[in-house]
Write a protein that holds these residues in place. Structure first.
Motif: not given
Ligand SMILES: [Zn+2]
Length: 318
Positions: A201-222
């Motif tokens: 990211g702009t500060d040189g560190k990776p931007r945060p990820l939100h893996i748990r929320q992404s898995i909970e919110c993803a439509n499966c299957p697409h």
């Protein structure tokens, strides 16, 4: 009764993936060469647009919404429902997903989830987006994310200017480099990143990820939504309704001369000028329109007319 359309001062936001097209193509005063987003019609606290004209000049759209709900058909709800942005993706945006209203309210304590849609204003030859994924179940999605199988998990789709994509909440997606997009969305700033290409990211560190929320919110299957465009061709205008869903409608209007007057069939209207110039007539009063303008037509307007050479994206809540 005040029928003045509210012309808005866009809010510009720097992003690591942004470029300079918002200045070079649209003439906005950008803060840097990595400016990703123009919030053209916004009452969101993270980027509230100022009204430039009329009795409410100098106030924000959020203040107008709070204090003059009669201009918005006395539409229900504490918060202005929609947000219109132009995005300049010089490089890829993160692969992400947005929650629906229920998840956003329960987990983020904000009023809206984020269903969005994109009109491709312009793009590089061969430009792509990420749209959906290949996992048949949530468990398979979780496993592929854990194993970082991005190439086989993510669906890539080629795009060209004039394409339109509906991105309901729960859709895994990324706008990729080389795309200039007008986005109409629920007024929300909640994004769950599932993959950010392991870049800093702009500060040189990776931007945060939100893996748990992404898995909970993803439509499966697409499942690709089926879109039906409704086209109304007049002699000097073409109106294409791109999307009509439970929250809002989005249309592309092409004006090539004197369009016939249009009677109100919306609570209030959000209008963004993608190209050209012309005028908007309300009750005999002309208002000049040019590329890059963003405005809200209040519910006190019962009929409007357009004139000139104009390409517009027009939306309204339902
Ligand atoms: Zn998004």
């Amino acid at each position: 009764m005040d029928t003045t359309p509210m012309f808005l001062q866009p809010e510009l936001h720097e992003k690591i993936w942004g470029g300079a097209k918002l200045r070079d193509d649209f003439g906005y005063d950008i803060p840097s060469e990595t400016t990703g987003e123009c919030w053209g019609i916004s009452a969101h606290p993270n980027g509230p647009a100022l009204i430039k004209n009329g009795a409410l000049a100098g106030r924000t759209l959020a203040e107008a919404w709070a204090e003059h709900r009669e201009l918005f058909d006395n539409y229900k709800g504490d918060d202005f429902p929609l947000l219109t942005k132009i995005l300049d993706a010089r490089t890829d945006l993160s692969v992400q997903v947005h929650p629906d209203d229920a998840y956003a309210q329960a987990n983020e304590h904000v009023p809206f989830g984020k269903t969005e849609c994109w009109y491709i204003i312009d793009c590089d030859e061969g430009a792509e987006i990420v749209y959906g994924h290949t996992a048949p179940t949530r468990e398979a999605f979780r496993q592929a994310v854990g194993e970082k199988k991005w190439d086989s998990l993510l669906r890539r789709v080629k795009v060209k200017s004039g394409d339109f994509f509906y991105v309901p909440s729960g859709t895994i997606h990324a706008i990729c480099g080389g795309c200039l997009i007008l986005e109409t969305q629920q007024s929300s700033d909640t994004t769950y990143r599932v993959y950010d290409y392991d870049r800093p990211g702009t500060d040189g560190k990776p931007r945060p990820l939100h893996i748990r929320q992404s898995i909970e919110c993803a439509n499966c299957p697409h499942i690709d939504p089926e879109l039906t465009y409704r086209v109304r061709q007049e002699e000097q205008a073409k109106f294409t309704e791109l999307l009509r869903e439970s929250l809002f409608t989005v249309s592309h209007w092409e004006i090539r001369g004197h369009a016939d007057p249009i009677k109100k069939n919306w609570p209030f209207l959000l209008m963004s000028v993608l190209d050209g110039e012309g005028s908007l007539m309300i009750g005999g009063q002309p208002y000049a329109l040019k590329k890059g303008d963003h405005l809200v037509v209040p519910s006190t307007v019962s009929e409007l007319a357009l004139d000139g050479k104009l390409d517009l994206i027009v939306s309204n809540p339902v």
